[in-house]
Design a protein around this motif. Structure first.
Motif, mmCIF file in Angstrom:
data_model
loop_
_atom_site.group_PDB
_atom_site.id
_atom_site.type_symbol
_atom_site.label_atom_id
_atom_site.label_comp_id
_atom_site.label_asym_id
_atom_site.label_seq_id
_atom_site.Cartn_x
_atom_site.Cartn_y
_atom_site.Cartn_z
ATOM 1 N N GLY A 146 0.829 -1.367 -0.002
ATOM 2 C CA GLY A 146 -0.170 0.038 0.037
ATOM 3 C C GLY A 146 0.738 1.289 0.062
ATOM 4 O O GLY A 146 1.998 1.315 -0.587
ATOM 5 N N GLU A 147 0.133 2.152 0.636
ATOM 6 C CA GLU A 147 0.820 3.643 0.702
ATOM 7 C C GLU A 147 2.332 3.519 1.426
ATOM 8 O O GLU A 147 3.290 4.226 1.004
ATOM 9 C CB GLU A 147 0.106 4.488 1.571
ATOM 10 C CG GLU A 147 0.750 6.004 1.360
ATOM 11 C CD GLU A 147 -0.058 6.768 2.563
ATOM 12 O OE1 GLU A 147 0.452 8.043 2.530
ATOM 13 O OE2 GLU A 147 -1.290 6.535 2.968
ATOM 14 N N VAL A 148 2.434 2.668 2.217
ATOM 15 C CA VAL A 148 3.810 2.473 3.031
ATOM 16 C C VAL A 148 4.944 2.122 2.169
ATOM 17 O O VAL A 148 6.020 2.635 2.153
ATOM 18 C CB VAL A 148 3.550 1.362 4.336
ATOM 19 C CG1 VAL A 148 5.081 1.277 5.060
ATOM 20 C CG2 VAL A 148 2.596 2.002 5.069
ATOM 21 N N ALA A 149 4.482 1.127 1.282
ATOM 22 C CA ALA A 149 5.635 0.479 0.362
ATOM 23 C C ALA A 149 6.340 1.734 -0.447
ATOM 24 O O ALA A 149 7.416 1.669 -0.694
ATOM 25 C CB ALA A 149 5.050 -0.621 -0.486
#
Length: 212
Positions: A146-149
């Motif tokens: 998601g956004e973290v990656a």
């Protein structure tokens, strides 16, 4: 005297801890059964209350009933009809405010941990934590998504660092793949190593390459 005392402690300590854990587990299962009986007293007529009180006093009945219910639930959930009803139930839970947040989070974690196709604790690794030069055992749980990656440069993996002697609490970290050293020991051996605080060490082996 000290030598004999320690020897006696080593004899009785594993047995005592085993009995304590089993007693806690049986008490928890029996508590679920007692709660169900208390709920039935509310809806059943007054004439059945004596029977309910009798069942409450039967030793071991609560454990047997709870285990039977779990077994039957598993059989029901494993077939096509049961899976359809479970999907309807999940959809209903997802529509209830507040409940949906708790239910969906617990379901995702339990599915990951206990499902035969889950990815939790896929392998044991060695990482530097909580600072450079200090090493500890961790478990790979997957890759950041998601956004973290998108905020992580390069290739990262998600790891869980358990505490000792209680591995059910710990820390979730996202670390560069190059900083994670895979151990050939099994997850069970690594857990024993953590729980025993390094006393029960598995045999040394050559580390393999990280699996995808």
């Amino acid at each position: 005297m000290k030598k004999y005392f320690v020897a006696g402690l080593l004899v009785w300590l594993p047995l005592t801890v085993t009995i304590w854990v089993l007693s806690w587990l049986l008490g928890a299962l029996d508590g679920v059964f007692v709660s169900l009986l208390s709920a039935t007293q509310i809806v059943l007529p007054q004439s059945t209350h004596e029977t309910v009180e009798y069942l409450r006093g039967v030793p071991g009945l609560g454990v047997a009933v709870v285990l039977l219910v779990l077994l039957l639930s598993g059989v029901f959930a494993a077939n096509f009809v049961g899976q359809w009803w479970l999907r309807q139930w999940d959809a209903l839970m997802a529509r209830i405010p507040i409940v949906k947040s708790i239910y969906s989070s617990v379901k995702q974690v339990s599915d990951t941990l206990f499902s035969s196709s889950g990815n939790a604790f896929r392998e044991a690794v060695l990482v530097q934590y909580p600072r450079q030069g200090s090493w500890t055992i961790a478990f790979v749980t997957g890759k950041p998504g998601g956004e973290v990656a998108g905020h992580l440069p390069g290739e990262y993996v998600s790891v869980y660092v358990p505490t000792t002697p209680n591995p059910t609490s710990g820390f979730f970290l996202m670390m560069p793949r190059a900083d994670v050293h895979v151990l050939k020991m099994s997850v069970d051996e690594a857990l024993k190593y953590v729980i025993s605080m390094g006393v029960v060490a598995p045999p040394g082996t050559e580390p393999p390459a990280l699996r995808n």
